[in-house]
Enzyme design. Structure first.
Site, PDB file in Angstrom:
ATOM      1  N   GLU A  36      -0.940  36.445  28.604  1.00  0.00           N
ATOM      2  CA  GLU A  36      -0.720  35.391  27.611  1.00  0.00           C
ATOM      3  C   GLU A  36       0.702  35.477  27.086  1.00  0.00           C
ATOM      4  OE1 GLU A  36      -2.540  32.927  26.813  1.00  0.00           O
ATOM      5  OE2 GLU A  36      -4.551  33.451  27.509  1.00  0.00           O
ATOM      6  N   CYS A  37       1.253  34.322  26.684  1.00  0.00           N
ATOM      7  CA  CYS A  37       2.635  34.271  26.212  1.00  0.00           C
ATOM      8  C   CYS A  37       2.753  34.524  24.718  1.00  0.00           C
ATOM      9  CB  CYS A  37       3.241  32.907  26.520  1.00  0.00           C
ATOM     10  SG  CYS A  37       2.428  31.548  25.639  1.00  0.00           S
ATOM     11  N   GLY A  38       1.625  34.552  24.010  1.00  0.00           N
ATOM     12  CA  GLY A  38       1.663  34.762  22.566  1.00  0.00           C
ATOM     13  C   GLY A  38       1.038  33.627  21.785  1.00  0.00           C
TER      14      GLY A  38
ATOM     15  N   ASP B 233       8.992  36.059  23.210  1.00  0.00           N
ATOM     16  CA  ASP B 233       7.796  35.227  23.078  1.00  0.00           C
ATOM     17  C   ASP B 233       7.638  34.704  21.656  1.00  0.00           C
ATOM     18  OD1 ASP B 233       7.126  35.468  25.726  1.00  0.00           O
ATOM     19  OD2 ASP B 233       5.571  36.977  25.415  1.00  0.00           O
TER      20      ASP B 233
END
Length: 295
Positions: A248-250, A139
């Site tokens: 969340e992906c970051g 990520d």
């Protein structure tokens, strides 16, 4: 007849956003429509960009920005797009990027993982299926680092996002405007809209959208971790297949926390490599992936 010369008054630069006014601004925008929120952003936020992976909500915002620009007598929006190409997007997503650029004539800035341009280069450098071996590092490399590099190189001070409250988890309490730990202003114009409201707008306005939606997808990310959500599941349930805790992906997590964690893992990997070269057992504060030593 004597020609009359009219002096052109230069536009005054928009001053930086004052974080101390955040609560006041959100109160002011609490009953505003998405388009009104976007108009506020265009008129009040300097160095404004839209970050997008061409999801449905972001596409609706792009269309609204185009309509705002046309109302102002412009051909296209002054708000450029930033697209983070992870190198693992569906082909349908990449084709959609071209369609959007052609339809709206908006500037598109593309950023990829550091020091690579292709999937092969990424896997030669970091190994195959990094998302399985070390998801946080993946990520950081494919999303967080490219985004922060984009913000620095382009002097981005504010971004328009496609996040909505109905997507749940950390997004359930979104306000129209936020300021993150780096000082970046984030505008969430469609925060209060449902998926159905967004889809209705896209259909009625003739906005191009990802063909995968017609196959049952609702939230589209990387091809290796995106599935069609099952009946009764939320729209983001198909993201990060098999990981029910991830939401969340970051990109919308604390950047400094992500960066410190990445640098810590990198130090551990370097220490493990040195131990291996000396013939010692690997040491470190956590398990490491030696395949990432090329960082």
């Amino acid at each position: 007849m004597t020609a009359t010369l009219t002096a052109t008054v230069p536009l005054q630069p928009i001053p930086p956003f004052d974080p101390s006014t955040l609560d006041q601004v959100n109160q002011q925008l609490s009953q505003s429509t998405p388009r009104q929120i976007l108009e506020w952003a265009v008129n009040n936020l300097p160095n404004l960009y839209q970050t997008t992976a061409f999801g449905l909500t972001g596409l609706a915002a792009t269309d609204m920005l185009h309509k705002i620009a046309r109302k102002q007598g412009k051909k296209s929006s002054d708000v450029p797009l930033i697209f983070i190409d992870t190198l693992y997007h569906f082909d349908e997503t990449l084709k959609l990027a071209d369609k959007v650029q052609n339809k709206y004539g908006v500037q598109l800035r593309v950023y990829r993982p550091p020091a690579v341009e292709t999937t092969k280069e990424f896997e030669d450098k970091y190994g195959e299926q990094l998302w399985k071996r070390d998801e946080d590092t993946y990520d950081y490399l494919v999303k967080v680092e490219p985004a922060r590099r984009a913000y620095a190189e382009l002097n981005v001070q504010a971004v328009i996002t496609g996040r909505r409250q109905s997507q749940g988890a950390d997004r359930s309490s979104l306000s129209p405007v936020e300021v993150d730990s780096t000082g970046l202003v984030k505008v969430n114009p469609l925060a209060r809209w449902s998926f159905e409201q967004v889809k209705d707008y896209v259909d009625m306005a003739g906005v191009p959208y990802n063909e995968l939606l017609d196959k049952g997808y609702k939230s589209v990310g990387d091809w290796h971790s995106t599935l069609v959500p099952r009946e009764g599941e939320g729209e983001r349930e198909g993201r990060w297949a098999g990981d029910k805790e991830k939401t969340e992906c970051g990109l919308h997590k604390d950047y400094f926390v992500m960066k410190r964690a990445f640098e810590k893992r990198r130090r551990e990997e370097e220490r493990a490599k040195m131990d291996q070269l000396r013939g010692e057992d690997p040491v470190g504060e956590s398990s490491v992936q030696l395949g990432l030593l090329a960082l």
